[in-house]
Write a protein that holds these residues in place. Structure first.
Motif, PDB file in Angstrom:
ATOM      1  N   GLY A   1       0.830  -1.246   0.008  1.00 32.51           N
ATOM      2  CA  GLY A   1      -0.099   0.008   0.194  1.00 32.51           C
ATOM      3  C   GLY A   1       0.999   1.196   0.131  1.00 32.51           C
ATOM      4  N   LYS A   2       0.303   2.200  -0.542  1.00 30.56           N
ATOM      5  CA  LYS A   2       1.199   3.590  -0.780  1.00 30.56           C
ATOM      6  C   LYS A   2       1.443   4.197   0.491  1.00 30.56           C
ATOM      7  N   GLU A   3       0.669   3.810   1.437  1.00 36.48           N
ATOM      8  CA  GLU A   3       0.856   4.544   2.940  1.00 36.48           C
ATOM      9  C   GLU A   3       1.545   3.422   3.770  1.00 36.48           C
ATOM     10  N   ASP A   4       1.550   2.331   3.616  1.00 40.51           N
ATOM     11  CA  ASP A   4       2.342   1.354   4.328  1.00 40.51           C
ATOM     12  C   ASP A   4       3.904   1.630   4.526  1.00 40.51           C
ATOM     13  N   PRO A   5       4.550   2.010   3.776  1.00 37.65           N
ATOM     14  CA  PRO A   5       6.091   2.547   4.136  1.00 37.65           C
ATOM     15  C   PRO A   5       6.103   3.477   5.012  1.00 37.65           C
ATOM     16  N   HIS A   6       5.078   4.438   4.971  1.00 35.88           N
ATOM     17  CA  HIS A   6       5.129   5.674   6.148  1.00 35.88           C
ATOM     18  C   HIS A   6       4.839   4.908   7.479  1.00 35.88           C
ATOM     19  N   ARG A   7       3.760   4.103   7.617  1.00 42.15           N
ATOM     20  CA  ARG A   7       3.289   3.595   8.509  1.00 42.15           C
ATOM     21  C   ARG A   7       4.221   2.731   9.155  1.00 42.15           C
ATOM     22  N   LEU A   8       4.837   1.734   8.681  1.00 38.30           N
ATOM     23  CA  LEU A   8       5.837   0.733   9.040  1.00 38.30           C
ATOM     24  C   LEU A   8       7.307   1.137   8.921  1.00 38.30           C
ATOM     25  N   ALA A   9       7.541   2.357   8.621  1.00 40.46           N
ATOM     26  CA  ALA A   9       8.894   3.001   8.483  1.00 40.46           C
ATOM     27  C   ALA A   9      10.053   2.491   9.469  1.00 40.46           C
ATOM     28  N   ASP A  10       9.496   2.231  10.863  1.00 36.80           N
ATOM     29  CA  ASP A  10      10.157   1.603  12.053  1.00 36.80           C
ATOM     30  C   ASP A  10      10.844   0.352  11.841  1.00 36.80           C
ATOM     31  N   ARG A  11      10.126  -0.108  11.061  1.00 38.15           N
ATOM     32  CA  ARG A  11      10.484  -1.909  10.771  1.00 38.15           C
ATOM     33  C   ARG A  11      12.029  -1.894  10.216  1.00 38.15           C
ATOM     34  N   LEU A  12      12.022  -1.081   9.478  1.00 35.64           N
ATOM     35  CA  LEU A  12      13.659  -0.852   8.732  1.00 35.64           C
ATOM     36  C   LEU A  12      14.761  -0.620   9.442  1.00 35.64           C
ATOM     37  N   GLN A  13      15.615  -1.439   9.702  1.00 34.41           N
ATOM     38  CA  GLN A  13      16.834  -1.192  10.523  1.00 34.41           C
ATOM     39  C   GLN A  13      17.875  -0.888   9.756  1.00 34.41           C
ATOM     40  N   THR A  14      18.305   0.414  10.174  1.00 32.58           N
ATOM     41  CA  THR A  14      19.465   0.951   9.232  1.00 32.58           C
ATOM     42  C   THR A  14      20.831   1.243  10.009  1.00 32.58           C
ATOM     43  N   ASP A  15      20.901   0.595  11.426  1.00 38.68           N
ATOM     44  CA  ASP A  15      22.108   0.944  12.090  1.00 38.68           C
ATOM     45  C   ASP A  15      22.454  -0.433  12.745  1.00 38.68           C
ATOM     46  N   PRO A  16      23.591  -0.709  12.596  1.00 38.16           N
ATOM     47  CA  PRO A  16      24.496  -0.352  11.567  1.00 38.16           C
ATOM     48  C   PRO A  16      24.346  -0.758  10.050  1.00 38.16           C
ATOM     49  N   TRP A  17      25.000  -0.116   9.201  1.00 34.31           N
ATOM     50  CA  TRP A  17      24.776  -0.469   7.770  1.00 34.31           C
ATOM     51  C   TRP A  17      26.225  -0.495   7.004  1.00 34.31           C
ATOM     52  N   SER A  18      26.187  -1.409   6.093  1.00 31.74           N
ATOM     53  CA  SER A  18      27.513  -1.448   5.519  1.00 31.74           C
ATOM     54  C   SER A  18      27.088  -1.870   3.993  1.00 31.74           C
ATOM     55  N   ILE A  19      27.913  -1.569   2.993  1.00 28.86           N
ATOM     56  CA  ILE A  19      27.632  -1.912   1.815  1.00 28.86           C
ATOM     57  C   ILE A  19      28.645  -2.792   0.911  1.00 28.86           C
ATOM     58  N   ARG A  20      28.303  -3.881   0.347  1.00 28.76           N
ATOM     59  CA  ARG A  20      29.401  -4.687   0.112  1.00 28.76           C
ATOM     60  C   ARG A  20      29.829  -4.517  -1.632  1.00 28.76           C
ATOM     61  N   VAL A  21      30.819  -3.895  -1.932  1.00 28.55           N
ATOM     62  CA  VAL A  21      31.325  -3.597  -3.300  1.00 28.55           C
ATOM     63  C   VAL A  21      31.995  -4.820  -3.783  1.00 28.55           C
ATOM     64  N   GLU A  22      31.537  -5.399  -4.931  1.00 30.14           N
ATOM     65  CA  GLU A  22      32.186  -6.706  -5.435  1.00 30.14           C
ATOM     66  C   GLU A  22      32.173  -6.882  -6.863  1.00 30.14           C
ATOM     67  N   GLY A  23      32.597  -7.921  -7.195  1.00 30.61           N
ATOM     68  CA  GLY A  23      32.457  -8.422  -8.703  1.00 30.61           C
ATOM     69  C   GLY A  23      33.691  -7.967  -9.522  1.00 30.61           C
ATOM     70  N   LEU A  24      33.295  -7.550 -10.617  1.00 27.96           N
ATOM     71  CA  LEU A  24      34.515  -7.259 -11.623  1.00 27.96           C
ATOM     72  C   LEU A  24      35.406  -5.860 -11.325  1.00 27.96           C
ATOM     73  N   CYS A  25      35.983  -5.700 -10.312  1.00 22.63           N
ATOM     74  CA  CYS A  25      36.610  -4.575  -9.835  1.00 22.63           C
ATOM     75  C   CYS A  25      37.846  -4.711  -9.062  1.00 22.63           C
ATOM     76  N   ASP A  26      38.857  -3.735  -8.929  1.00 24.34           N
ATOM     77  CA  ASP A  26      40.247  -3.920  -8.382  1.00 24.34           C
ATOM     78  C   ASP A  26      40.125  -3.727  -6.827  1.00 24.34           C
ATOM     79  N   ASN A  27      39.074  -3.106  -6.719  1.00 32.68           N
ATOM     80  CA  ASN A  27      39.048  -2.317  -5.161  1.00 32.68           C
ATOM     81  C   ASN A  27      37.691  -3.043  -4.591  1.00 32.68           C
ATOM     82  N   PRO A  28      37.282  -4.321  -4.306  1.00 30.37           N
ATOM     83  CA  PRO A  28      36.114  -4.713  -3.769  1.00 30.37           C
ATOM     84  C   PRO A  28      36.389  -4.655  -2.211  1.00 30.37           C
TER      85      PRO A  28
END
Ligand SMILES: Nc1nc2c(c(=O)[nH]1)N[C@H]1C(S)=C(S)[C@@H](COP(=O)(O)O)O[C@H]1N2
Ligand SMILES: [Mo]
Length: 321
Positions: free
Chosen positions: A92-119
């Motif tokens: 629902g369009k209003e669900d993300p606002h209503r349930l926003a606190d379910r998203l846990q963002t702390d801590p957060w990391s991003i994995r960079v991978e694949g065809l690159c020299d600095n994964p």
């Protein structure tokens, strides 16, 4: 392996700590002070955080005005944070606002991978500091026919790509959103195959209009808009702007994308905004700007044709939709 880019010239950074980028003021204010913060509409007994309060709860974020911004009227913050598509938090369009606190963002990391020299595995602050942030006012146009004009705060995806040093065989970039079915109610249902995935061709990913956003309206991103870090690709339909990114992979072949997997005849890989190519179930010729009544004519490439059309020269965009 720090790459220094343009510093913000005269705005002191001292006020903006790395934590400010991902930690909500709400967490600092737990306890006594929270009373004051809750004294807005919340005190009237409305369910869920009122948008006016939400803005006060989000950590402020400074940014320089960027080039490419439109001067169109901004979508009100309240609309941009209560009418969302984020299926991890419900369909629902209003669900993300209503349930926003379910998203846990702390801590957060991003994995960079694949065809690159600095994964590698990067913490959010590796990306934010010392890099400068820009505010860019971009249109976002959803395939369902609505659009918004939002002052995004972020930086060019190009900076992450440069830092990763993709090899010559990397022709596409694949993105993946958070996968956390324990907390995200939408991921306990198979409306989409989880996690949400998206992709761009390398030239699209490197285009200066493509940004990684960490904030909007002078504050960090609200959860419902894809905190703590999401893509904004303004000449493509909204679903290409993947939210809450945890993985970026350089690949040789066109990567799968969530909506294409779901309905290949309705959603292609490119998904450039195109008023001449209708979605099988509805016209794409017009759109409704949220907050307005009359529909507008949709512009080719969402109005960014001058900047991006050359990337698609010689391609049949009715075939490659
Ligand atoms: N992970 C994830 N990203 C997503 C979506 C989603 O459901 N999950 N929805 C997409 C769609 S269809 C749109 S239109 C935009 C909406 O972004 P907004 O809520 O910030 O306006 O997010 C896109 N990114
Ligand atoms: Mo969308």
């Amino acid at each position: 392996m720090l790459i220094r880019v343009r510093r913000r010239s005269d705005i002191p950074r001292s006020e903006v700590t790395p934590e400010a980028v991902y930690r909500r003021r709400r967490e600092f204010m737990k306890g006594g002070l929270a009373l004051g913060a809750g004294f807005g509409l919340g005190a009237l007994g409305l369910a869920g955080p009122a948008a006016a309060d939400l803005r006060d709860e989000l950590e402020p974020l400074e940014a320089e005005p960027g080039e490419f911004s439109t001067d169109e009227t901004l979508t009100p913050f309240e609309d941009a944070t209560t009418y969302n598509n984020f299926y991890e938090l419900g369909t629902g369009k209003e669900d993300p606002h209503r349930l926003a606190d379910r998203l846990q963002t702390d801590p957060w990391s991003i994995r960079v991978e694949g065809l690159c020299d600095n994964p590698g595995e990067y913490a959010l602050e590796d990306f934010i500091d010392p890099w400068s942030l820009e505010e860019r006012i971009y249109r976002l146009r959803c395939v369902e026919g609505w659009s918004m004009v939002i002052p995004w705060i972020g930086f060019e995806l190009n900076r992450i790509i440069d830092r990763a040093e993709p090899t010559g065989s990397a022709r596409y970039v694949a993105f993946e959103s958070i996968h956390d079915p324990d907390n995200l109610p939408g991921q306990r249902r198979s409306v989409l195959e989880w996690p949400y995935v998206e992709g761009l061709r390398m030239d699209e990913a490197r285009h200066p209009l493509t940004i990684v956003s960490v904030g909007m309206y002078d504050h960090v991103l609200p959860n419902q808009n894809g905190a703590p870090i999401r893509l904004v690709v303004p000449w493509k339909y909204g679903f290409k702007s993947i939210k809450s990114i945890v993985r970026i992979r350089f690949v040789e072949d066109e990567p799968p994308t969530s909506w294409n997997r779901m309905q290949p005849n309705e959603y292609g890989f490119y998904s450039n905004v195109n008023p001449d190519v209708d979605h099988p179930r509805w016209s794409q010729a017009t759109e409704r700007r949220i907050g307005e009544f009359r529909r507008r004519r949709t512009e080719m490439f969402n109005g960014y044709g001058e900047e991006v059309a050359s990337m698609y020269e010689g391609m049949d965009l009715t075939e490659k939709y």
